[in-house]
Scaffold this motif. Structure first.
Motif, PDB file in Angstrom:
ATOM      1  N   ARG A   1     -26.694 -18.297 -32.262  1.00  0.00           N
ATOM      2  CA  ARG A   1     -27.493 -18.897 -31.729  1.00  0.00           C
ATOM      3  C   ARG A   1     -26.746 -20.648 -30.844  1.00  0.00           C
ATOM      4  O   ARG A   1     -27.154 -20.812 -30.012  1.00  0.00           O
TER       5      ARG A   1
ATOM      6  N   SER B   1     -26.360 -20.781 -26.701  1.00  0.00           N
ATOM      7  CA  SER B   1     -26.903 -21.878 -26.074  1.00  0.00           C
ATOM      8  C   SER B   1     -26.032 -22.402 -24.950  1.00  0.00           C
ATOM      9  O   SER B   1     -25.854 -22.180 -23.431  1.00  0.00           O
TER      10      SER B   1
ATOM     11  N   ARG C   1     -25.049 -19.999 -22.019  1.00  0.00           N
ATOM     12  CA  ARG C   1     -25.923 -20.344 -20.455  1.00  0.00           C
ATOM     13  C   ARG C   1     -26.058 -22.166 -20.056  1.00  0.00           C
ATOM     14  O   ARG C   1     -26.224 -22.010 -19.169  1.00  0.00           O
TER      15      ARG C   1
ATOM     16  N   SER D   1     -28.928 -27.656 -29.900  1.00  0.00           N
ATOM     17  CA  SER D   1     -28.824 -26.288 -28.963  1.00  0.00           C
ATOM     18  C   SER D   1     -30.570 -25.765 -28.057  1.00  0.00           C
ATOM     19  O   SER D   1     -30.764 -25.507 -27.337  1.00  0.00           O
TER      20      SER D   1
ATOM     21  N   ASN E   1     -31.857 -24.920 -24.419  1.00  0.00           N
ATOM     22  CA  ASN E   1     -32.735 -24.076 -23.867  1.00  0.00           C
ATOM     23  C   ASN E   1     -34.134 -24.412 -23.546  1.00  0.00           C
ATOM     24  O   ASN E   1     -34.093 -23.651 -22.990  1.00  0.00           O
TER      25      ASN E   1
ATOM     26  N   ASP F   1     -35.460 -23.142 -19.581  1.00  0.00           N
ATOM     27  CA  ASP F   1     -36.333 -22.223 -19.556  1.00  0.00           C
ATOM     28  C   ASP F   1     -37.416 -23.282 -18.704  1.00  0.00           C
ATOM     29  O   ASP F   1     -37.777 -22.419 -17.622  1.00  0.00           O
TER      30      ASP F   1
END
Length: 363
Positions: free
Chosen positions: A7, A11, A14, A100, A104, A108
């Motif tokens: 995970r 992150s 991204r 992380s 995110n 978002d």
């Protein structure tokens, strides 16, 4: 440990893909804002000057946040690389995971804010809730929805205010109004407008379920200006309803305004004087009419026909049996975590609605 690392790596990837481009874009925007400041005489128009300074401060905040985000992503990446050599303990690994999550969450919100380009999307929001029937189930359901929006605001790092409430004898709410005084609140929550339904097992016929309904209305709360709309005095009817709270000895300052041509009604009860409540009620009426004009593609208030029956269709269903599910009929999306949604985890539903508003592209 492997699941956490995966995970974190997702992150970080991204952030590495999006942050440099976003930072470059926002830094350029900030430089442009600074150039506007240098070329404009701030004393010429104090209202416009205030708008310019607010935009400059907002762009500086976004740039600083993106730089901090870049640092957090690099820190999380370093920790995961050290983990390959077993040179790190579990507590630091959890720290990287927490970083992380922050990465995110901000990305978002940043991505969604870039999609909110419609008029009034950047404004705050009034949320008005109303129970369908004067029964214990509808009124408690209305109270539960009010808490859902308060918890959502808290998750965003803001504080919502229940400025008006009409409590029932059973601990629920007949109606309530929440004010969210932060940017993009209306853009995020405009998709919440409509009838919210949940089901319960019928006492008389256990094999059947009965719907419990509450209506949610969302209109812009203008943060930096007043609604720009003129309404003829002959088109409104002002009345002064009694208190809805349980203190009959307190003199009522509530004001209700009806727009006669459309039938729209708004009220304000949270201020201490009728004068202040009348101003707030007029601003809510103007905001409501502006939204209707926008939604129907109209250029004049006089073009609005009578209002539709707000109870005519369900916007969202909250199902607890036989399986748990939230079904949003506007976006067509479904989510299994109904308890999470009622605890304020509305972001997936909000994202689905914002995405459904975007024009589809055909190759």
């Amino acid at each position: 440990m492997f699941s956490l690392r995966k995970r974190i790596e997702d992150s970080v990837l991204r952030a590495e893909m999006l942050t440099p481009t976003a930072l470059e874009l926002e830094e350029a925007n900030h430089i442009n804002q600074e150039e506007v400041i240098r070329e404009y005489d701030l004393w010429d128009d104090l209202g416009k000057s205030n708008d310019i300074l607010i935009k400059l401060a907002n762009s500086a905040k976004v740039v600083d946040t993106l730089r901090d985000l870049k640092y957090k992503a690099e820190e999380a990446k370093l920790i995961t690389e050290l983990a390959e050599t077993d040179a790190i303990n579990y507590e630091l690994f959890k720290q990287a995971y927490s970083a992380s999550l922050d990465v995110n969450k901000f990305l978002d919100k940043y991505e969604m804010s870039k999609l909110l380009k419609e008029p009034y999307d950047m404004e705050g929001a009034y949320i008005t809730l109303e129970s369908k029937c004067s029964d214990i189930y509808s009124e408690r359901w209305t109270g539960q929805l009010a808490q859902m929006y308060m918890k959502w605001a808290e998750r965003q790092g803001h504080t919502g205010r229940i400025v008006e409430r009409c409590p029932s004898n059973n601990g629920g709410l007949k109606s309530a109004t929440i004010e969210l005084e932060f940017k993009f609140a209306y853009g995020y929550l405009s998709g919440e407008r409509g009838v919210h339904s949940t089901t319960r097992i019928s006492k008389n016929t256990p094999a059947l379920s009965e719907a419990t309904l509450a209506y949610v209305d969302v209109i812009p709360l203008f943060l930096e200006s007043s609604p720009d709309l003129s309404i003829d005095d002959v088109d409104i009817l002002v009345s002064y309803p009694p208190n809805c709270d349980k203190n009959p000895s307190r003199a009522s300052s509530a004001v209700q305004i009806q727009h006669i041509p459309t039938g729209f009604q708004v009220q304000s009860t949270g201020e201490r004087s009728r004068f202040a409540n009348k101003i707030k009620a007029m601003n809510r009426l103007k905001a409501k009419l502006l939204v209707v004009m926008r939604d129907r593609g109209l250029s004049s208030v006089k073009s609005i026909n009578e209002c539709d029956d707000k109870w005519s269709g369900v916007t969202r269903k909250y199902v607890f049996r036989p399986t748990k599910m939230v079904h949003d009929l506007k976006s067509g999306s479904q989510f299994p975590d109904v308890n999470g949604v009622l605890n304020g985890k509305l972001d997936p539903l909000i994202a689905a609605h914002i995405s459904s508003r975007q024009p589809s592209t055909v190759d």
